[in-house]
Design an enzyme around this catalytic site. Structure first.
Site, PDB file in Angstrom:
ATOM      1  N   LYS A  74       0.858  -1.193   0.000  1.00 44.81           N
ATOM      2  CA  LYS A  74       0.000   0.000   0.000  1.00 44.81           C
ATOM      3  C   LYS A  74       0.892   1.240   0.000  1.00 44.81           C
ATOM      4  O   LYS A  74       1.906   1.284   0.715  1.00 44.81           O
ATOM      5  CB  LYS A  74      -0.891  -0.036   1.241  1.00 44.81           C
ATOM      6  CG  LYS A  74      -1.958   1.039   1.287  1.00 44.81           C
ATOM      7  CD  LYS A  74      -2.846   0.849   2.526  1.00 44.81           C
ATOM      8  CE  LYS A  74      -3.923   1.901   2.631  1.00 44.81           C
ATOM      9  NZ  LYS A  74      -4.755   1.719   3.853  1.00 44.81           N
ATOM     10  N   SER A 149      -9.640   1.955   2.857  1.00 39.74           N
ATOM     11  CA  SER A 149      -8.741   2.642   1.958  1.00 39.74           C
ATOM     12  C   SER A 149      -7.762   1.733   1.221  1.00 39.74           C
ATOM     13  O   SER A 149      -7.217   2.116   0.195  1.00 39.74           O
ATOM     14  CB  SER A 149      -7.958   3.700   2.737  1.00 39.74           C
ATOM     15  OG  SER A 149      -7.154   3.088   3.723  1.00 39.74           O
ATOM     16  N   SER A 173      -9.857  -0.370   7.035  1.00 40.42           N
ATOM     17  CA  SER A 173      -9.307  -0.289   5.683  1.00 40.42           C
ATOM     18  C   SER A 173      -8.673  -1.553   5.127  1.00 40.42           C
ATOM     19  O   SER A 173      -8.333  -1.591   3.944  1.00 40.42           O
ATOM     20  CB  SER A 173      -8.288   0.839   5.606  1.00 40.42           C
ATOM     21  OG  SER A 173      -8.964   2.058   5.485  1.00 40.42           O
TER      22      SER A 173
HETATM   23  N1  GLN Z   1     -12.940   4.461   6.247  1.00 43.95           N
HETATM   24  C1  GLN Z   1     -12.291   4.831   7.453  1.00 43.95           C
HETATM   25  C2  GLN Z   1     -11.851   6.273   7.382  1.00 43.95           C
HETATM   26  O1  GLN Z   1     -12.081   6.845   6.386  1.00 43.95           O
HETATM   27  C3  GLN Z   1     -11.160   3.910   7.763  1.00 43.95           C
HETATM   28  C4  GLN Z   1      -9.924   4.222   7.042  1.00 43.95           C
HETATM   29  C5  GLN Z   1      -8.792   3.336   7.427  1.00 43.95           C
HETATM   30  O2  GLN Z   1      -8.951   2.312   8.080  1.00 43.95           O
HETATM   31  N2  GLN Z   1      -7.598   3.773   7.052  1.00 43.95           N
HETATM   32  O3  GLN Z   1     -11.293   6.814   8.284  1.00 43.95           O
END
Ligand code: GLN
Length: 485
Positions: A74, A149, A173
């Site tokens: 990532k 994400s 994410s």
């Molecule tokens: N969707 C969540 C956010 O936008 C989680 C993101 C993540 O786990 N990096 O904060």
């Protein structure tokens, strides 16, 4: 090389038996990634130094299980000499001069960095649509998001571009995109894996984890990246088990709790059905399944967005156009440099979080928002640990619906945030949690979420493995890819 049917073990055997060199494997991997890129947009940067690294592994000889095997990373994990952007314009030209600890560990194990996968900007989002560079696409249906994400990593694994990928999980994410793409993904216990060199979003919640089609492969990679690191004082000294060797599917006597609040209103009926089917399968394997209650869960999303945004507003102060990254042009003074670089370099979602977090931490609002959220977090941790005193695992759906359409929620931040309701609890409490494919809803994958006690990654992996061996979901080819190869 198409990884639809391969595992780390099968690839290792081919490499060790000299049926294939790492150089060949890496070349084929990059060709496959490049060929699929036009449909799926999974990578921000394909690593042009990968083949060179593979040659070196071939020269040194194939050793451990990851030796010579390409893995996707990532793009919020810092990689020495390979551009790292966090999917933000503000880091469009950031060339790190060091590697994250997880990368050093992978490199020491001989793994090859195939490249950097797409994500929501600074990992803030649930669809990859907040990426400055591109929106990744779900290989099950090209009109849908891969989740986020870590959407690029998830789609790359589901599409057979790589056998495994690293992701990060702050509020879901890893698990949400794993569910949306029909793959396995695990977020370890907070402190299990070093965060050194991982671009910080919300430091008390962030963890690096692994995504792969098969549970075995995540077990191998997790054992490689886990462990104490002097660079990260929050990393644990707890010894790292050999998750792969200890993997078993014995569920006899395992006590499973299902919080009734996990059946969130509006959950897609097929998600409910797949989850119930998985729970029935565990009962047949000898586990007990009981309903419990987590009353504070209803506040989890609010608590998370106050805390995560507060931490983000502080972590993101470092991007000021001075030392590295995007710098605004034609500025008259230092203040303009800061303001213009940040205004032009950050996207809307990141700005929204910075504003929300700065407000929650401000003198007049601190007690009502940040402090209150921190207190509710503690209540929630206590509630979860009371359940885990009595039960081995907590289970429920990973998401309330299968993958949504590209564009469907991007203009509605609240709908996007509510998407995280089922995954946030494990982050707030620092618990290990995974998503394993459980079935289909409208032809799209659905995940079962498995949450464990602190440092009980093995129990989480074992339960996921038991379901995987039952439903063999990994044999399914993502629908939109069928007939392409
Ligand atoms: N969707 C969540 C956010 O936008 C989680 C993101 C993540 O786990 N990096 O904060």
């Amino acid at each position: 090389m198409d990884y639809m049917k391969e595992t780390i073990d099968s690839l290792h055997k081919k490499l060790a038996d000299k049926e294939l060199t790492s150089e060949e494997l890496t070349n084929q991997t990059l060709d496959n990634i490049n060929a699929k890129q036009k449909d799926l947009n999974t990578f921000i940067t394909v690593n042009d130094k990968a083949v060179e690294a593979a040659k070196k592994v071939d020269e040194d000889g194939i050793k451990g299980p990851l030796s010579g095997i390409p893995i996707a990373i990532k793009d919020n994990i810092v990689t020495n000499g390979i551009k790292t952007t966090a999917a933000s314009k503000i880091l469009y030209n950031f060339m790190p001069v060091y590697s994250a600890t997880v990368m050093e560990k992978l490199e020491a194990a001989g793994a090859i960095d195939a490249g950097k996968t797409n994500l929501d900007e600074f990992a803030m989002g649930s669809s990859t649509e907040t990426s400055y560079y591109k929106t990744s696409v779900n290989p099950w249906d090209f009109s849908r998001v891969p989740g986020g994400s870590s959407g690029g990593s998830a789609a790359a694994v589901a599409a057979g571009e790589v056998v495994a990928a690293l992701g990060t999980d702050t509020g879901g994410s890893i698990r949400q995109p794993s569910a949306f793409n029909g793959i396995f993904g695990i977020k370890p216990t907070y402190g299990r894996v070093s965060r050194w060199g991982v671009i910080a979003f919300a430091s008390s919640l962030d963890q690096v984890g692994v995504m792969s089609k098969r549970v075995e492969d995540s077990a191998t990679v997790l054992a490689t990246i886990a462990g104490h690191d002097d660079h990260d004082s929050t990393s644990s000294n707890e010894p790292v088990p050999d998750y792969r060797a200890n993997l078993n599917k014995d569920m006899t006597g395992v006590k499973i709790a299902v919080p009734k609040e996990f059946w969130h209103e509006g959950t897609h009926p097929d998600v409910v059905e797949s989850t119930k089917k998985a729970l029935d399968a565990y009962k047949k394997m000898g586990a007990t399944v009981e309903e419990v209650s987590l009353p504070t869960l209803k506040h989890a999303v609010e608590v998370y967005y106050v805390l995560a945004s507060s931490e983000a507003s502080s972590n993101l102060q470092r991007y000021d156009g001075v030392r590295y990254g995007y710098r605004a042009k034609d500025v008259k003074n230092i203040n303009d440099l800061f303001v213009n670089s940040r205004s032009e370099g950050f996207g809307d979602e990141v700005k929204r979080r910075i504003m929300l977090g700065t407000f929650a931490l401000s003198a007049g609002a601190y007690d009502a928002y940040f402090k209150k959220a921190a207190q509710v977090r503690t209540m929630f941790i206590e509630e979860l640990s009371a359940v885990l005193d009595k039960y081995d695992l907590i289970m429920g759906p990973s998401t309330t619906s299968p993958a949504f359409k590209i564009g469907e929620k991007v203009d509605d931040p609240l709908a996007m945030y509510m998407n995280d309701i089922l995954t946030i609890p494990a982050n707030l409490a620092g618990l290990p949690a995974a998503s394993v494919p459980a079935g289909l809803a409208e032809g799209l994958p659905v995940g079962l979420q498995i949450i464990g006690k602190p440092f009980a990654e093995q129990a989480v992996l074992n339960a996921a493995y038991a379901l995987q061996e039952e439903n063999k979901f990994y044999e399914k080819i993502p629908t939109a890819l069928k007939g392409e190869d």
